[in-house]
Design an enzyme around this catalytic site. Sequence first.
Site, PDB file in Angstrom:
ATOM      1  CD  GLU A 138       9.455   1.421 -20.756  1.00 28.22           C
ATOM      2  OE1 GLU A 138      10.305   1.463 -19.788  1.00 28.22           O
ATOM      3  OE2 GLU A 138       9.631   1.867 -22.098  1.00 28.22           O
ATOM      4  CB  THR A 164      -0.966   0.080   1.312  1.00 28.22           C
ATOM      5  OG1 THR A 164      -0.125   0.255   2.149  1.00 28.22           O
ATOM      6  CG2 THR A 164      -1.910  -1.191   1.432  1.00 28.22           C
ATOM      7  CG  HIS A 165       0.301   4.617   1.017  1.00 27.66           C
ATOM      8  ND1 HIS A 165      -0.561   5.406   0.666  1.00 27.66           N
ATOM      9  CD2 HIS A 165      -0.344   3.802   2.203  1.00 27.66           C
ATOM     10  CE1 HIS A 165      -1.594   5.556   1.577  1.00 27.66           C
ATOM     11  NE2 HIS A 165      -1.545   4.458   2.487  1.00 27.66           N
ATOM     12  CB  SER A 208      20.151   0.034 -24.557  1.00 24.59           C
ATOM     13  OG  SER A 208      20.679   1.289 -24.958  1.00 24.59           O
ATOM     14  CE  LYS A 241      18.238   0.300 -19.265  1.00 28.14           C
ATOM     15  NZ  LYS A 241      18.105   1.527 -20.227  1.00 28.14           N
ATOM     16  CD  GLN A 294     -17.996  11.189 -41.883  1.00 32.02           C
ATOM     17  OE1 GLN A 294     -18.942  10.605 -42.715  1.00 32.02           O
ATOM     18  NE2 GLN A 294     -16.886  11.524 -42.301  1.00 32.02           N
TER      19      GLN A 294
END
Length: 429
Positions: free
Chosen positions: A282, A147-148, A269, A275, A314
């Site tokens: 995303e 939570t949070h 990458s 990477k 339309q």
Amino acid sequence: MSPLWSGRLETGLDQRVFEFSVLVDRDRRLLPYDLEASIVHVRMLERQGLLGETDARRLREALAEVEFAPDGDEDIHSMIERVLTEHLGELGKRVHAGRSRNDQTAIATRLWARDAASQAARSVAELARALVDRARVDGDLLLPGYTHLQRAQPVPLGHHLAAHATALLRDAGRFAAAREAANVSPLGAGALAGSSLGLDPGYSAAELGMDAAFENSIDAVSDRDFLLDFCYAATVTMVHLSRMAEELVLWTSQEFGFAELSDAVATGSSMMPQKKNPDVAELVRGRAGIAIGRLTGLLSLIKGIPLAYNRDLQDTRPQAYEQFDAVTEAAAVMALAYATLGFDAEAMGAAADDGRTVATDVAEGMVTAGATFRDAHHAVAARVAAGERFEAPSAEQAVAARTAPGMPGAYRAQLDRLTERIEAVLATE
């Protein structure tokens, strides 16, 4: 061929205006639905004595052979009538008796929306099934619930994945409601006030497998609420997919390290050799924002239109087409991502059993011994603030203590119920 409305206007339409207003290519999806409705309309005209048996048969056969072949046509409806006239001469023009492009486009759009809602519901259910299948395999792995975005309590992975599946099945329910809203026939409403030819709208509705015919002819040609319902269902689904995507971004980061995307759904990458990027997640997250924009745009488009039909309507269709593509494509790639995701049981387990996630259980143990929860809460909070980490109960014991329906320890029963609901959606035509 001149536009169907050209009898009123003496001069031709400026080419720039024509190109600005046509939507033939983007409306290609409507062709099979317009043809289906046209064939039913011909059967209705024959049934009502407005077409002879031979002429009706020739029209139906010709309609069954029409393919997408625009040639300067204003819209799909004009294209169909042109092709019929080229093949059948004057008989081709008779297909428009008792019908306006207003109810013609409305019925084709409704038939498309009916199928689109069913397909979208199935796409969402397929994703839910991928989550449930994964939960059955790796569901006992522990991770912290949050939570949070702060570690809260330990939960099984299966309980967490079941939460996403539960939300997705609500989405499937919204698509089912959108399908029901679309399943009303406007055929027979004409331009807005029906026809004096003695049509039978109820027959046309039944032949198209629709629940009912229109109740008000003006409303029939101007109503696009069913598209709003569909686009709303798609938008909420995209919001849910975006939340899942954000979670994948977090879980696959080095900071969390809970999971790794398979090479099939990750990118690298061009500059940094180390990477492995969660581009799929995303993109889904970004396209959810665009979906929200489409829904807002549709609401804004419709809000100022007086009764009955106006040409603004339309432009509701391309937005709905794009919404359908977005939600079905996003659901498919997310299903692939979850099906091939690799979980790090050690990293997840260490985070779930860090000696603090069971603090609530420690406090509840004091309640069992007779303390009030408020006093127990303060006492345990003070021990945590002093740096204490609790060795008991373990994360596994904390989960096992929560076995009431819907709780973490009973997640496998949730999976069984979810499977029944998923199969019910997939079995719906």
